[in-house]
Design a protein around this motif. Structure first.
Motif, PDB file in Angstrom:
ATOM      1  N   GLY A   1     -57.431  53.684   0.821  1.00 40.96           N
ATOM      2  CA  GLY A   1     -57.074  54.162   2.151  1.00 40.96           C
ATOM      3  C   GLY A   1     -57.981  53.560   3.197  1.00 40.96           C
ATOM      4  O   GLY A   1     -59.072  53.026   2.894  1.00 40.96           O
ATOM      5  N   LEU A   2     -57.543  53.579   4.466  1.00 36.64           N
ATOM      6  CA  LEU A   2     -58.310  53.066   5.599  1.00 36.64           C
ATOM      7  C   LEU A   2     -58.655  51.591   5.436  1.00 36.64           C
ATOM      8  O   LEU A   2     -59.658  51.103   5.971  1.00 36.64           O
ATOM      9  N   GLY A   3     -57.845  50.873   4.645  1.00 36.85           N
ATOM     10  CA  GLY A   3     -58.092  49.458   4.440  1.00 36.85           C
ATOM     11  C   GLY A   3     -59.230  49.149   3.483  1.00 36.85           C
ATOM     12  O   GLY A   3     -59.708  48.011   3.431  1.00 36.85           O
ATOM     13  N   VAL A   4     -59.681  50.140   2.718  1.00 32.50           N
ATOM     14  CA  VAL A   4     -60.800  49.984   1.787  1.00 32.50           C
ATOM     15  C   VAL A   4     -60.263  49.781   0.374  1.00 32.50           C
ATOM     16  O   VAL A   4     -59.430  50.557  -0.094  1.00 32.50           O
ATOM     17  N   SER A   5     -60.745  48.751  -0.289  1.00 33.35           N
ATOM     18  CA  SER A   5     -60.337  48.472  -1.671  1.00 33.35           C
ATOM     19  C   SER A   5     -61.346  49.088  -2.638  1.00 33.35           C
ATOM     20  O   SER A   5     -62.548  49.145  -2.349  1.00 33.35           O
ATOM     21  N   CYS A   6     -60.840  49.530  -3.801  1.00 32.37           N
ATOM     22  CA  CYS A   6     -61.726  50.157  -4.775  1.00 32.37           C
ATOM     23  C   CYS A   6     -61.307  49.787  -6.189  1.00 32.37           C
ATOM     24  O   CYS A   6     -60.199  49.279  -6.428  1.00 32.37           O
ATOM     25  N   ILE A   7     -62.192  50.048  -7.123  1.00 37.60           N
ATOM     26  CA  ILE A   7     -61.975  49.757  -8.543  1.00 37.60           C
ATOM     27  C   ILE A   7     -62.224  51.028  -9.335  1.00 37.60           C
ATOM     28  O   ILE A   7     -63.272  51.674  -9.177  1.00 37.60           O
ATOM     29  N   TRP A   8     -61.264  51.398 -10.184  1.00 39.30           N
ATOM     30  CA  TRP A   8     -61.376  52.624 -10.966  1.00 39.30           C
ATOM     31  C   TRP A   8     -62.383  52.460 -12.103  1.00 39.30           C
ATOM     32  O   TRP A   8     -62.422  51.449 -12.791  1.00 39.30           O
TER      33      TRP A   8
ATOM     34  N   GLY B   1     -57.578  68.588  -6.559  1.00 36.39           N
ATOM     35  CA  GLY B   1     -57.438  67.589  -7.603  1.00 36.39           C
ATOM     36  C   GLY B   1     -57.700  66.170  -7.152  1.00 36.39           C
ATOM     37  O   GLY B   1     -57.951  65.297  -7.968  1.00 36.39           O
ATOM     38  N   ASP B   2     -57.653  65.900  -5.855  1.00 37.79           N
ATOM     39  CA  ASP B   2     -57.803  64.532  -5.360  1.00 37.79           C
ATOM     40  C   ASP B   2     -58.667  64.537  -4.112  1.00 37.79           C
ATOM     41  O   ASP B   2     -58.337  65.195  -3.126  1.00 37.79           O
ATOM     42  N   HIS B   3     -59.791  63.825  -4.170  1.00 40.82           N
ATOM     43  CA  HIS B   3     -60.668  63.677  -3.019  1.00 40.82           C
ATOM     44  C   HIS B   3     -60.405  62.297  -2.427  1.00 40.82           C
ATOM     45  O   HIS B   3     -60.718  61.276  -3.038  1.00 40.82           O
ATOM     46  N   ARG B   4     -59.846  62.269  -1.231  1.00 36.01           N
ATOM     47  CA  ARG B   4     -59.416  61.011  -0.622  1.00 36.01           C
ATOM     48  C   ARG B   4     -60.308  60.621   0.556  1.00 36.01           C
ATOM     49  O   ARG B   4     -60.932  61.470   1.188  1.00 36.01           O
ATOM     50  N   LEU B   5     -60.300  59.331   0.843  1.00 35.50           N
ATOM     51  CA  LEU B   5     -61.123  58.788   1.900  1.00 35.50           C
ATOM     52  C   LEU B   5     -60.595  59.226   3.265  1.00 35.50           C
ATOM     53  O   LEU B   5     -59.444  58.984   3.618  1.00 35.50           O
ATOM     54  N   ALA B   6     -61.451  59.875   4.055  1.00 35.12           N
ATOM     55  CA  ALA B   6     -61.079  60.348   5.396  1.00 35.12           C
ATOM     56  C   ALA B   6     -61.735  59.515   6.487  1.00 35.12           C
ATOM     57  O   ALA B   6     -61.135  59.266   7.532  1.00 35.12           O
ATOM     58  N   GLU B   7     -62.979  59.095   6.266  1.00 32.42           N
ATOM     59  CA  GLU B   7     -63.691  58.237   7.209  1.00 32.42           C
ATOM     60  C   GLU B   7     -64.561  57.284   6.400  1.00 32.42           C
ATOM     61  O   GLU B   7     -65.038  57.625   5.313  1.00 32.42           O
ATOM     62  N   PHE B   8     -64.782  56.077   6.968  1.00 32.17           N
ATOM     63  CA  PHE B   8     -65.552  55.071   6.224  1.00 32.17           C
ATOM     64  C   PHE B   8     -66.144  54.068   7.203  1.00 32.17           C
ATOM     65  O   PHE B   8     -65.517  53.707   8.199  1.00 32.17           O
ATOM     66  N   SER B   9     -67.361  53.634   6.927  1.00 34.40           N
ATOM     67  CA  SER B   9     -67.963  52.539   7.681  1.00 34.40           C
ATOM     68  C   SER B   9     -68.900  51.760   6.776  1.00 34.40           C
ATOM     69  O   SER B   9     -69.546  52.329   5.884  1.00 34.40           O
ATOM     70  N   ASP B  10     -68.963  50.460   7.001  1.00 35.61           N
ATOM     71  CA  ASP B  10     -69.855  49.569   6.262  1.00 35.61           C
ATOM     72  C   ASP B  10     -70.521  48.661   7.287  1.00 35.61           C
ATOM     73  O   ASP B  10     -69.857  47.822   7.900  1.00 35.61           O
ATOM     74  N   GLY B  11     -71.814  48.847   7.487  1.00 40.39           N
ATOM     75  CA  GLY B  11     -72.552  48.040   8.443  1.00 40.39           C
ATOM     76  C   GLY B  11     -72.830  48.724   9.757  1.00 40.39           C
ATOM     77  O   GLY B  11     -73.587  48.206  10.579  1.00 40.39           O
ATOM     78  N   THR B  12     -72.222  49.896   9.977  1.00 41.24           N
ATOM     79  CA  THR B  12     -72.459  50.642  11.209  1.00 41.24           C
ATOM     80  C   THR B  12     -73.761  51.447  11.085  1.00 41.24           C
ATOM     81  O   THR B  12     -73.948  52.158  10.095  1.00 41.24           O
ATOM     82  N   PRO B  13     -74.662  51.350  12.060  1.00 42.39           N
ATOM     83  CA  PRO B  13     -75.932  52.086  11.968  1.00 42.39           C
ATOM     84  C   PRO B  13     -75.721  53.591  11.813  1.00 42.39           C
ATOM     85  O   PRO B  13     -74.791  54.169  12.371  1.00 42.39           O
ATOM     86  N   ILE B  14     -76.580  54.221  11.035  1.00 43.60           N
ATOM     87  CA  ILE B  14     -76.564  55.665  10.813  1.00 43.60           C
ATOM     88  C   ILE B  14     -77.800  56.263  11.473  1.00 43.60           C
ATOM     89  O   ILE B  14     -78.911  55.752  11.302  1.00 43.60           O
ATOM     90  N   SER B  15     -77.604  57.344  12.204  1.00 39.77           N
ATOM     91  CA  SER B  15     -78.727  57.970  12.902  1.00 39.77           C
ATOM     92  C   SER B  15     -79.810  58.414  11.919  1.00 39.77           C
ATOM     93  O   SER B  15     -79.501  59.041  10.896  1.00 39.77           O
ATOM     94  N   PRO B  16     -81.074  58.092  12.190  1.00 38.74           N
ATOM     95  CA  PRO B  16     -82.164  58.511  11.287  1.00 38.74           C
ATOM     96  C   PRO B  16     -82.237  60.022  11.106  1.00 38.74           C
ATOM     97  O   PRO B  16     -82.776  60.506  10.100  1.00 38.74           O
ATOM     98  N   THR B  17     -81.703  60.792  12.091  1.00 37.45           N
ATOM     99  CA  THR B  17     -81.778  62.246  11.967  1.00 37.45           C
ATOM    100  C   THR B  17     -80.984  62.761  10.780  1.00 37.45           C
ATOM    101  O   THR B  17     -81.246  63.866  10.288  1.00 37.45           O
TER     102      THR B  17
ATOM    103  N   VAL C   1     -64.639  53.185  -7.114  1.00 42.02           N
ATOM    104  CA  VAL C   1     -65.815  52.758  -6.367  1.00 42.02           C
ATOM    105  C   VAL C   1     -65.461  51.615  -5.423  1.00 42.02           C
ATOM    106  O   VAL C   1     -64.520  50.852  -5.662  1.00 42.02           O
ATOM    107  N   TYR C   2     -66.203  51.514  -4.349  1.00 44.72           N
ATOM    108  CA  TYR C   2     -66.011  50.509  -3.314  1.00 44.72           C
ATOM    109  C   TYR C   2     -66.064  49.118  -3.946  1.00 44.72           C
ATOM    110  O   TYR C   2     -67.067  48.730  -4.548  1.00 44.72           O
ATOM    111  N   ALA C   3     -64.993  48.355  -3.799  1.00 43.87           N
ATOM    112  CA  ALA C   3     -64.895  47.061  -4.484  1.00 43.87           C
ATOM    113  C   ALA C   3     -65.954  46.073  -3.990  1.00 43.87           C
ATOM    114  O   ALA C   3     -66.483  45.283  -4.776  1.00 43.87           O
ATOM    115  N   ARG C   4     -66.281  46.127  -2.717  1.00 42.98           N
ATOM    116  CA  ARG C   4     -67.244  45.155  -2.164  1.00 42.98           C
ATOM    117  C   ARG C   4     -68.675  45.472  -2.587  1.00 42.98           C
ATOM    118  O   ARG C   4     -69.457  44.559  -2.861  1.00 42.98           O
TER     119      ARG C   4
END
Length: 271
Positions: free
Chosen positions: A160-167, A232-248, A192-195
């Motif tokens: 989902g959200l354009g993210v590829s994964c491998i079972w 039964g299914d936990h799906r991707l709702a939000e995702f980011s790769d490379g976006t800074p995360i607040s230290p807090t 898991v995240y394919a990249r």
């Protein structure tokens, strides 16, 4: 997670911060049935007549996942924030409410570990949610971190959200020299995240899970999730790769703010 335990031939992929938010929803019919049973039992104990519980609005259910899990990876830091939402009845009024629970764990490199939680599985008469927060030194063994699992050549799925994964089941199948891509549609599995399937932390590797699936069948092949409000299914709702995360998000202040959220929400659906 099995991916962290098996040998590999490739080094870990480098990259920036990763944020993964998974949400899981139970079947609305199961939630309604459970609320009706809880309401009937509560009123029976009080000698009151049963009152039908109207079905919850679809928009409310969409905004209220049963489980929400957020994983944050940033350098040598990792955090997991989890919120659960149980649809129950308040013992004093027998009216439906949402009872939330909160848990969090933060690994700040080898410097410290924070573990916090708030709430309990079910409300009781006069019960107040208990909050705990434990801070301790980090637990790093000093041993070299193992190599990342080799996921090359494995089937790729859409999380989902354009993210590829491998079972994980395909990874295990290859290790056991079994056919790939033959997992059951309703089996228990993680994707898991394919990249970047794993992230190396000073305390070891952690999988970057972007989808999680639990088999809800009983021994007769029925769907447990249709009878009880089980996710039964936990799906991707939000995702980011490379976006800074607040230290807090990795600080004690951030954990305390998360645990201060209200645990109870009135629904006002019963008449």
């Amino acid at each position: 997670m099995v991916l962290c335990l098996l040998p590999s031939t490739l080094p870990a992929a480098e990259g920036g911060p990763i944020r993964v938010l998974l949400r899981g929803y139970a079947q609305p019919a199961a939630i309604h049935e459970s609320l009706q049973l809880l309401s009937d039992g509560c009123r029976l104990l009080k000698g009151q007549a049963n009152v039908p519980v109207p079905p919850l609005p679809a928009e409310l259910l969409r905004r209220t996942p049963q489980v929400e899990t957020e994983d944050l990876f940033d350098g040598d830091r990792w955090a997991r924030y989890e919120t659960t939402a149980d649809f129950v009845v308040e013992p004093a009024s027998c009216l439906p409410i949402i009872w939330r629970g909160f848990s969090v764990r933060v690994l700040d490199g080898c410097r410290r570990e924070l573990i916090g939680n708030k709430g309990s599985p079910m409300p009781g008469d006069g019960e107040a949610p208990k909050t705990s927060l434990i801070e301790s030194a980090g637990r790093c063994s000093g041993r070299p971190i193992g190599r990342a699992p080799d996921m090359s050549g494995l089937p790729v799925d859409d999380a989902g959200l354009g993210v590829s994964c491998i079972w994980s089941s395909d990874f295990m199948a290859r290790e056991m020299k079994l056919p790939l891509g033959q997992r059951e549609a309703r089996s228990t599995d993680t994707c898991v995240y394919a990249r970047r399937p794993t992230v190396a932390l000073p305390s070891g590797r952690k999988d970057v899970v972007v989808r999680n699936r639990l088999d809800l069948r009983n021994e007769r092949g029925g769907d447990i999730g249709a009878l009880f409000p089980v996710v039964g299914d936990h799906r991707l709702a939000e995702f980011s790769d490379g976006t800074p995360i607040s230290p807090t998000r990795f600080s004690r202040e951030g954990v305390e703010a998360f645990l201060r959220q209200p645990h109870k929400q009135a629904l006002g659906v019963a008449r």
